[in-house]
Design a protein around this motif. Structure first.
Motif, PDB file in Angstrom:
ATOM      1  N   ALA A 220       0.829  -1.215   0.000  1.00  0.00           N
ATOM      2  CA  ALA A 220       0.000   0.000   0.000  1.00  0.00           C
ATOM      3  C   ALA A 220       0.860   1.259   0.000  1.00  0.00           C
ATOM      4  CB  ALA A 220      -0.934   0.007   1.203  1.00  0.00           C
ATOM      5  N   GLU A 221       0.301   2.304  -0.566  1.00  0.00           N
ATOM      6  CA  GLU A 221       0.954   3.618  -0.564  1.00  0.00           C
ATOM      7  C   GLU A 221       0.313   4.575   0.444  1.00  0.00           C
ATOM      8  OE1 GLU A 221       0.137   1.967  -3.262  1.00  0.00           O
ATOM      9  OE2 GLU A 221       1.949   1.831  -4.501  1.00  0.00           O
ATOM     10  N   TYR A 222      -0.877   4.188   0.954  1.00  0.00           N
ATOM     11  CA  TYR A 222      -1.615   5.064   1.865  1.00  0.00           C
ATOM     12  C   TYR A 222      -2.133   4.278   3.063  1.00  0.00           C
ATOM     13  CZ  TYR A 222      -1.575   8.266  -2.092  1.00  0.00           C
ATOM     14  OH  TYR A 222      -1.166   9.073  -3.130  1.00  0.00           O
ATOM     15  N   VAL A 223      -2.045   4.885   4.235  1.00  0.00           N
ATOM     16  CA  VAL A 223      -2.685   4.370   5.446  1.00  0.00           C
ATOM     17  C   VAL A 223      -3.675   5.434   5.897  1.00  0.00           C
ATOM     18  CG1 VAL A 223      -2.359   3.691   7.851  1.00  0.00           C
ATOM     19  CG2 VAL A 223      -0.670   3.023   6.129  1.00  0.00           C
ATOM     20  N   ASN A 224      -4.969   5.118   5.818  1.00  0.00           N
ATOM     21  CA  ASN A 224      -6.020   6.104   6.053  1.00  0.00           C
ATOM     22  C   ASN A 224      -6.866   5.706   7.269  1.00  0.00           C
ATOM     23  OD1 ASN A 224      -5.012   7.294   3.735  1.00  0.00           O
ATOM     24  ND2 ASN A 224      -6.573   6.395   2.403  1.00  0.00           N
ATOM     25  N   PRO A 225      -6.498   6.219   8.450  1.00  0.00           N
ATOM     26  CA  PRO A 225      -7.205   5.838   9.676  1.00  0.00           C
ATOM     27  C   PRO A 225      -8.354   6.775  10.010  1.00  0.00           C
ATOM     28  CG  PRO A 225      -5.298   7.143  10.232  1.00  0.00           C
ATOM     29  CD  PRO A 225      -5.330   7.072   8.721  1.00  0.00           C
ATOM     30  N   ASN A 226      -9.186   6.340  10.935  1.00  0.00           N
ATOM     31  CA  ASN A 226     -10.161   7.232  11.546  1.00  0.00           C
ATOM     32  C   ASN A 226      -9.417   8.458  12.069  1.00  0.00           C
ATOM     33  OD1 ASN A 226     -11.589   8.321  14.035  1.00  0.00           O
ATOM     34  ND2 ASN A 226     -13.154   6.907  13.282  1.00  0.00           N
ATOM     35  N   LYS A 227      -9.981   9.623  11.859  1.00  0.00           N
ATOM     36  CA  LYS A 227      -9.311  10.880  12.212  1.00  0.00           C
ATOM     37  C   LYS A 227      -8.936  10.957  13.688  1.00  0.00           C
ATOM     38  CE  LYS A 227     -13.616  13.490  13.018  1.00  0.00           C
ATOM     39  NZ  LYS A 227     -13.463  13.507  14.496  1.00  0.00           N
ATOM     40  N   ASP A 228      -9.707  10.281  14.547  1.00  0.00           N
ATOM     41  CA  ASP A 228      -9.452  10.347  15.985  1.00  0.00           C
ATOM     42  C   ASP A 228      -8.203   9.566  16.397  1.00  0.00           C
ATOM     43  OD1 ASP A 228     -11.668  11.963  16.392  1.00  0.00           O
ATOM     44  OD2 ASP A 228     -13.014  10.252  16.650  1.00  0.00           O
ATOM     45  N   MET A 229      -7.628   8.813  15.464  1.00  0.00           N
ATOM     46  CA  MET A 229      -6.386   8.096  15.739  1.00  0.00           C
ATOM     47  C   MET A 229      -5.154   8.909  15.363  1.00  0.00           C
ATOM     48  SD  MET A 229      -7.399   4.306  14.350  1.00  0.00           S
ATOM     49  CE  MET A 229      -5.882   3.531  14.892  1.00  0.00           C
ATOM     50  N   MET A 230      -5.353   9.951  14.600  1.00  0.00           N
ATOM     51  CA  MET A 230      -4.218  10.664  14.025  1.00  0.00           C
ATOM     52  C   MET A 230      -3.574  11.632  15.012  1.00  0.00           C
ATOM     53  SD  MET A 230      -2.118  11.113  11.623  1.00  0.00           S
ATOM     54  CE  MET A 230      -2.841  10.070  10.339  1.00  0.00           C
ATOM     55  N   ASP A 231      -2.259  11.549  15.118  1.00  0.00           N
ATOM     56  CA  ASP A 231      -1.479  12.535  15.851  1.00  0.00           C
ATOM     57  C   ASP A 231      -0.117  12.648  15.173  1.00  0.00           C
ATOM     58  OD1 ASP A 231       0.011  10.302  16.688  1.00  0.00           O
ATOM     59  OD2 ASP A 231      -0.917  10.241  18.657  1.00  0.00           O
ATOM     60  N   ALA A 232       0.728  13.510  15.684  1.00  0.00           N
ATOM     61  CA  ALA A 232       2.015  13.777  15.035  1.00  0.00           C
ATOM     62  C   ALA A 232       2.888  12.526  14.994  1.00  0.00           C
ATOM     63  CB  ALA A 232       2.733  14.905  15.769  1.00  0.00           C
ATOM     64  N   ASP A 233       2.845  11.716  16.064  1.00  0.00           N
ATOM     65  CA  ASP A 233       3.664  10.508  16.106  1.00  0.00           C
ATOM     66  C   ASP A 233       3.248   9.506  15.035  1.00  0.00           C
ATOM     67  OD1 ASP A 233       5.512   8.488  17.480  1.00  0.00           O
ATOM     68  OD2 ASP A 233       3.573   7.476  17.617  1.00  0.00           O
ATOM     69  N   LEU A 234       1.938   9.265  14.910  1.00  0.00           N
ATOM     70  CA  LEU A 234       1.459   8.307  13.905  1.00  0.00           C
ATOM     71  C   LEU A 234       1.801   8.794  12.505  1.00  0.00           C
ATOM     72  CD1 LEU A 234      -0.010   5.818  12.954  1.00  0.00           C
ATOM     73  CD2 LEU A 234      -2.183   7.051  13.198  1.00  0.00           C
ATOM     74  N   LEU A 235       1.580  10.070  12.234  1.00  0.00           N
ATOM     75  CA  LEU A 235       1.881  10.599  10.907  1.00  0.00           C
ATOM     76  C   LEU A 235       3.366  10.434  10.581  1.00  0.00           C
ATOM     77  CD1 LEU A 235       0.822  12.076   8.396  1.00  0.00           C
ATOM     78  CD2 LEU A 235       1.337  14.238   9.551  1.00  0.00           C
ATOM     79  N   GLU A 236       4.213  10.720  11.558  1.00  0.00           N
ATOM     80  CA  GLU A 236       5.658  10.585  11.335  1.00  0.00           C
ATOM     81  C   GLU A 236       6.027   9.136  11.046  1.00  0.00           C
ATOM     82  OE1 GLU A 236       9.938  11.523  13.595  1.00  0.00           O
ATOM     83  OE2 GLU A 236       8.034  11.902  14.620  1.00  0.00           O
TER      84      GLU A 236
END
Length: 279
Positions: A220-236
């Motif tokens: 996969a080229e994209y990981v698209n989670p529920n917005k409530d899971m997203m933070d700076a650490d996960l994005l990095e």
């Protein structure tokens, strides 16, 4: 002495204005940071303003300058790819029954606009082909394969629709295919490796492990989670594994602002006007 000072001022002006990348001297330091562009992705079209997954919603998204439209694909009883979110037609049309048990002719007769408002009476459930034909070149298209376990070989059928329109060429068309069914994405990637795929993830308090990310990165080229899971650490961490992220689904300005500040790669939203990268 005046000539000497003039030369110094001229040099300072040059380095302030003309250094590449918009760099400028400030307090003795050079800053090169610029705001990252975040894709504005209209969820089921501009579904906050028009009936979801209809041509009206997709047109509204284009009018609102969304860079991509997101849509859901399922399959009729007779094998036609239709754009609808639920596995039944009950919620968004005047009909009843499972999508897989209705022929395309039966689905095409349904009213998919009245549930939203009288303004959209008579709006129809489009086919994937109709959406591709009408919006190719006008906006990017994010295709979600919905409940593929119900529809044998749906991955091949989606691939065929893209191939028949020459929309499978890398870097030539803004097409992404995604699903909550990760095996389906492995299958699609094996059929059409030139089209990038994304994995959708529902909210989990356990988050997303590096082991999961390593597995996703294999196909996969994209990981698209529920917005409530997203933070700076996960994005990095997603970026460290060489992938991008389009969190879903934004329905309030506060969430949009938070994700824009994080500089996520894209935001999937019912309200494209909430995602303004120029703020």
């Amino acid at each position: 002495m005046k000539k000497y000072l003039s030369s110094i001022l001229t040099a300072a002006l040059f380095f302030t204005v003309f250094l590449p990348g918009g760099m400028a001297l400030a307090d003795g330091e050079i800053s090169t940071k610029t705001k990252k562009q975040t894709l504005n992705i209209a969820h089921r079209g501009a579904s906050g303003y028009a009936p979801e997954n209809t041509l009206a919603a997709f047109e509204k998204a284009v009018d609102m300058k969304a860079e991509m439209i997101e849509l859901d694909v399922q399959m009729s009883k007779d094998g036609e790819l239709v754009v609808i979110h639920d596995t039944t037609v009950d919620r968004t049309t005047d009909g009843t029954g499972a999508v897989k048990d209705l022929t395309y002719e039966e689905i095409a007769e349904l009213d998919a606009g009245s549930f939203f408002s009288e303004e959209f009476v008579g709006e129809k459930i489009p086919t994937l082909g109709e959406v591709l034909d009408q919006f190719r070149g006008r906006t990017g298209i994010l295709i979600e394969i919905k409940s593929p376990y119900l529809y044998p070989e749906i991955e091949q059928k989606v691939a065929d629709e893209l191939i028949s329109r020459n929309m499978d060429k890398p870097n030539n068309n803004k097409i992404i295919v995604q699903s909550f069914d990760h095996q389906s994405m492995k299958t699609f990637q094996s059929i059409l490796p030139s089209v990038p795929v994304g994995v959708l993830l529902s909210y989990s308090p356990d988050g997303i492990s590096d082991a999961q990310l390593a597995d996703f990165a294999r196909y996969a080229e994209y990981v698209n989670p529920n917005k409530d899971m997203m933070d700076a650490d996960l994005l990095e961490r997603i970026h460290e594994f060489g992938m991008k992220s389009h969190p879903w689904t934004v329905r309030d300005q506060e969430s949009a602002d938070f994700l824009l500040e994080l500089e996520v790669d894209g935001i999937i939203t019912d309200y494209p006007d909430y995602v303004d990268p120029h703020k």
